[in-house]
Motif scaffolding. Structure first.
Motif, PDB file in Angstrom:
ATOM      1  N   ILE A 480       0.828  -1.215   0.000  1.00 34.74           N
ATOM      2  CA  ILE A 480       0.000   0.000   0.000  1.00 34.74           C
ATOM      3  C   ILE A 480       0.859   1.260   0.000  1.00 34.74           C
ATOM      4  O   ILE A 480       0.358   2.354  -0.267  1.00 34.74           O
ATOM      5  CB  ILE A 480      -0.976   0.035   1.201  1.00 34.74           C
ATOM      6  N   LEU A 481       2.161   1.102   0.294  1.00 34.66           N
ATOM      7  CA  LEU A 481       3.055   2.256   0.270  1.00 34.66           C
ATOM      8  C   LEU A 481       3.528   2.571  -1.149  1.00 34.66           C
ATOM      9  O   LEU A 481       4.078   3.640  -1.392  1.00 34.66           O
ATOM     10  CB  LEU A 481       4.282   1.996   1.150  1.00 34.66           C
ATOM     11  N   GLU A 482       3.355   1.663  -2.068  1.00 30.43           N
ATOM     12  CA  GLU A 482       3.808   1.868  -3.440  1.00 30.43           C
ATOM     13  C   GLU A 482       2.929   2.911  -4.139  1.00 30.43           C
ATOM     14  O   GLU A 482       1.790   3.157  -3.699  1.00 30.43           O
ATOM     15  CB  GLU A 482       3.766   0.535  -4.203  1.00 30.43           C
ATOM     16  N   PRO A 483       3.414   3.558  -5.202  1.00 24.46           N
ATOM     17  CA  PRO A 483       4.675   3.299  -5.902  1.00 24.46           C
ATOM     18  C   PRO A 483       5.860   3.951  -5.197  1.00 24.46           C
ATOM     19  O   PRO A 483       5.751   5.036  -4.632  1.00 24.46           O
ATOM     20  CB  PRO A 483       4.453   3.946  -7.271  1.00 24.46           C
ATOM     21  N   PHE A 484       7.010   3.257  -5.243  1.00 24.38           N
ATOM     22  CA  PHE A 484       8.227   3.763  -4.629  1.00 24.38           C
ATOM     23  C   PHE A 484       9.023   4.584  -5.645  1.00 24.38           C
ATOM     24  O   PHE A 484       8.965   4.350  -6.846  1.00 24.38           O
ATOM     25  CB  PHE A 484       9.089   2.617  -4.109  1.00 24.38           C
ATOM     26  N   GLY A 485       9.790   5.515  -5.130  1.00 23.61           N
ATOM     27  CA  GLY A 485      10.615   6.364  -5.971  1.00 23.61           C
ATOM     28  C   GLY A 485      11.135   7.523  -5.159  1.00 23.61           C
ATOM     29  O   GLY A 485      11.061   7.516  -3.913  1.00 23.61           O
ATOM     30  N   LYS A 486      11.620   8.537  -5.813  1.00 20.14           N
ATOM     31  CA  LYS A 486      12.160   9.697  -5.122  1.00 20.14           C
ATOM     32  C   LYS A 486      11.093  10.319  -4.214  1.00 20.14           C
ATOM     33  O   LYS A 486       9.965  10.546  -4.629  1.00 20.14           O
ATOM     34  CB  LYS A 486      12.643  10.742  -6.130  1.00 20.14           C
ATOM     35  N   GLY A 487      11.475  10.567  -2.952  1.00 23.85           N
ATOM     36  CA  GLY A 487      10.542  11.155  -1.998  1.00 23.85           C
ATOM     37  C   GLY A 487       9.639  10.149  -1.328  1.00 23.85           C
ATOM     38  O   GLY A 487       9.033  10.431  -0.296  1.00 23.85           O
ATOM     39  N   ASN A 488       9.523   8.965  -1.916  1.00 24.32           N
ATOM     40  CA  ASN A 488       8.749   7.873  -1.322  1.00 24.32           C
ATOM     41  C   ASN A 488       9.527   6.581  -1.555  1.00 24.32           C
ATOM     42  O   ASN A 488       9.058   5.641  -2.183  1.00 24.32           O
ATOM     43  CB  ASN A 488       7.354   7.787  -1.945  1.00 24.32           C
TER      44      ASN A 488
END
Length: 570
Positions: A480-488
């Motif tokens: 549920i935390l996705e999508p991952f990337g810059k800032g997350n």
């Protein structure tokens, strides 16, 4: 390079875990990203497109929409001026297809990276005038083209700028900044100093997407806009231009990834097939490391217009041919990058170990991959890096930076040595005369205020959790935390004093380190990078080590087990 580990000692409201039905680790991870109060947690978890702004809050948005609306009605000839990277190609597609769908007489110009260079230039303006173009609308460029826009205006053209790059400025004697806004008919850029209190970190494709949404609404066609494939392209541009995956970006990428799986765009369907992604659930990694590089390869080694042609292709067999060529071109790009990286590492190790800012000259490097090589060098040495190569009668290159070194602002201090430059705090492009190379290297290092501590890579730990406490339920909830990337970023888990039993290098290419753990709940940990180095560390630790990891579920023959994906050990 040895990294320093730091635990994010951020207070989290554990009561929210029960309220939202999630593991306390989920609440802690969100708190680490500044999401602490109930409303912010709710908005983050639900991440609805309803929360995404329309763009009407941006300076000149309504003005620009009114101009383009009237130009379409008047059947004026319109040219989209795009850029040659993924963000440029996707934003160009959104504007071009949107304008044509609304009845606009529209074509597109995407510059050739080597022959034309980045952004608007005099030749492109002259050609537009010769072609009878009456209206220019830019995407992913234009904010730094004051001279070229002035030229277009003198030739009688209407100009609307949509961009997301930093606004050029001059530093006055009192230290204040005088921003230089081009004299276009409308200038839409979230980085404009007037646009305070808004989320500024959106890419060119999202600016174009918001512009097109407002334009469709002006024609009473909001439902048609919502049913278009523009959201998929906006989400792709966001990830590939490395925007922060927070606020609007998080919602756009999360929704766009779902829609991309079943996109109506024939060209993207074909590209997904040749990359073995068809009918699969997509993640931000697929955008950033599979789809994006193939699109970028066209702009780097051939012509970005080919990527645009794939996007507008309506015949699936033709689209497959174009997509296959694109994939093969990316394989060529990967080999050129590998050779350039090896040469760059050698130069740094032999001649630049004491430089704070690495300025590397690779005369035989294809200029289109200078930025990729700069990024790889930056990763290896954790120092701001510029890679320059030959381009006609001058040197041209790209830079990649670290958090404490604003590349754009440091280039401003060296502007007297440069022919041209532009970019962001973490990435920039530049050109200069060959005779100024040594002076540039000397000046940018002289101005640099970084100290030794700034060059030590830092890893921030979200959750300290021994693997024996992992559950498949928690691992599933991490999705549920996705999508991952810059800032997350993908959360980092840690455990001290891990007990190992044995190691082995596995995989078809012998590129995976497998560690058997002395643990009933999680029996296996695996690592995909620097495996020889990590195996050596493990042997010196006699299998009592600390690790950073991300928990995952391994499924084999229908049987699911918990395993740890290791990112670092000590």
């Amino acid at each position: 390079m040895q990294k320093k580990w730091f635990y994010k000692n951020v207070a989290a409201n554990k009561d929210l875990a029960a309220e939202f039905g999630v593991h306390p680790a989920i609440i802690k991870i969100m708190a680490d990203r500044g999401i602490k109060n109930r409303d912010d947690v709710k908005k983050y978890l639900e991440s609805s497109m309803d929360d995404v702004s329309t763009g009407e809050e941006l300076t000149d948005m309504n003005k620009g929409v009114e101009i383009m609306h009237n130009c379409i009605i008047a059947n004026k000839r319109i040219r989209v001026m795009a850029d040659y990277d993924v963000d440029g190609a996707t934003s160009g597609y959104i504007l071009h297809q949107g304008l044509k769908n609304l009845g606009g007489d529209c074509d597109i110009f995407i510059p050739h990276r080597i022959e034309d260079g980045y952004g608007l230039h005099e030749n492109a303006i002259t050609k537009a005038a010769d072609d009878g173009i009456e209206v220019i609308i830019t995407c992913d460029n234009g904010i730094a083209a004051a001279h070229e826009i002035e030229m277009a205006k003198k030739l009688g053209m209407t100009v609307v700028v949509t961009d997301h790059h930093e606004v050029p400025f001059e530093t006055l004697k009192d230290g204040t900044k005088k921003y230089i806004i081009p004299e276009a008919d409308a200038v839409i850029d979230p980085k404009r100093p007037e646009d305070e209190g808004i989320f500024k970190e959106i890419c060119g494709a999202v600016v174009a997407w918001k512009f097109m949404g407002c334009l469709y609404r002006s024609f009473g066609k909001e439902e048609e806009f919502n049913n278009s494939d523009f959201l998929e392209f906006a989400s792709l541009g966001t990830v590939c231009d490395v925007m922060e995956l927070l606020y609007d970006n998080r919602s756009i990428v999360k929704a766009g990834l779902k829609r991309m799986k079943n996109t109506s765009n024939i060209g993207m369907q074909a590209l997904l097939e040749v990359l073995d992604l068809k009918d699969k659930d997509l993640c931000s990694y697929d955008y950033g490391f599979k789809i994006g590089p193939c699109i970028n390869a066209e702009g780097r080694l051939d012509n970005a217009l080919n990527a645009f042609k794939l996007f507008i292709e309506t015949d699936y067999d033709e689209a497959l041919k174009k997509a296959t060529t694109m994939r093969e071109l990316n394989i060529t790009r990967q080999e050129l990058t590998r050779k350039g990286m090896e040469e760059a590492f050698k130069i740094v190790d032999e001649t630049m170990r004491n430089d704070k800012v690495l300025v590397i000259y690779l005369p035989d490097c294809h200029e289109s991959i200078a930025g990729i090589i700069a990024g790889k060098v930056r990763e290896r040495y954790n120092k701001p890096t510029f890679v320059l190569t030959n381009s006609k009668n001058f040197l041209k290159g790209s830079g990649r930076s670290i958090e404490k070194f604003s590349m754009y602002e440091e280039l401003v201090k060296c502007k007297d040595l440069l022919l041209d430059f532009g970019g962001h705090p973490l990435a920039a492009g530049l050109s200069l005369k060959p005779e100024n190379l040594s002076s540039f290297r000397e000046l940018i290092n002289k101005n640099c205020t970084l100290n030794d501590a700034d060059f030590v890579p830092k890893v921030l730990i979200d959750v300290i959790l021994p693997v024996e406490f992992l559950t498949q339920g928690l691992i599933k909830q991490l999705e549920i935390l996705e999508p991952f990337g810059k800032g997350n970023e993908k959360p980092v888990f840690a455990q001290r004093n891990v007990k190992g039993l044995r190691t082995e290098i596995i995989g078809k290419n012998k590129n995976v380190l497998k560690i058997t753990l002395d643990n009933r709940n999680c029996k296996t940990a695996i690592c995909f990078h620097d495996i020889e180095e990590k195996e050596s560390v493990l042997k010196s630790k006699i299998f009592d080590f600390n690790m950073l990891y991300y928990p995952s579920i391994n499924e084999w023959n229908g049987y699911k087990t918990i395993q740890a994906i290791i990112s670092d050990i000590c």
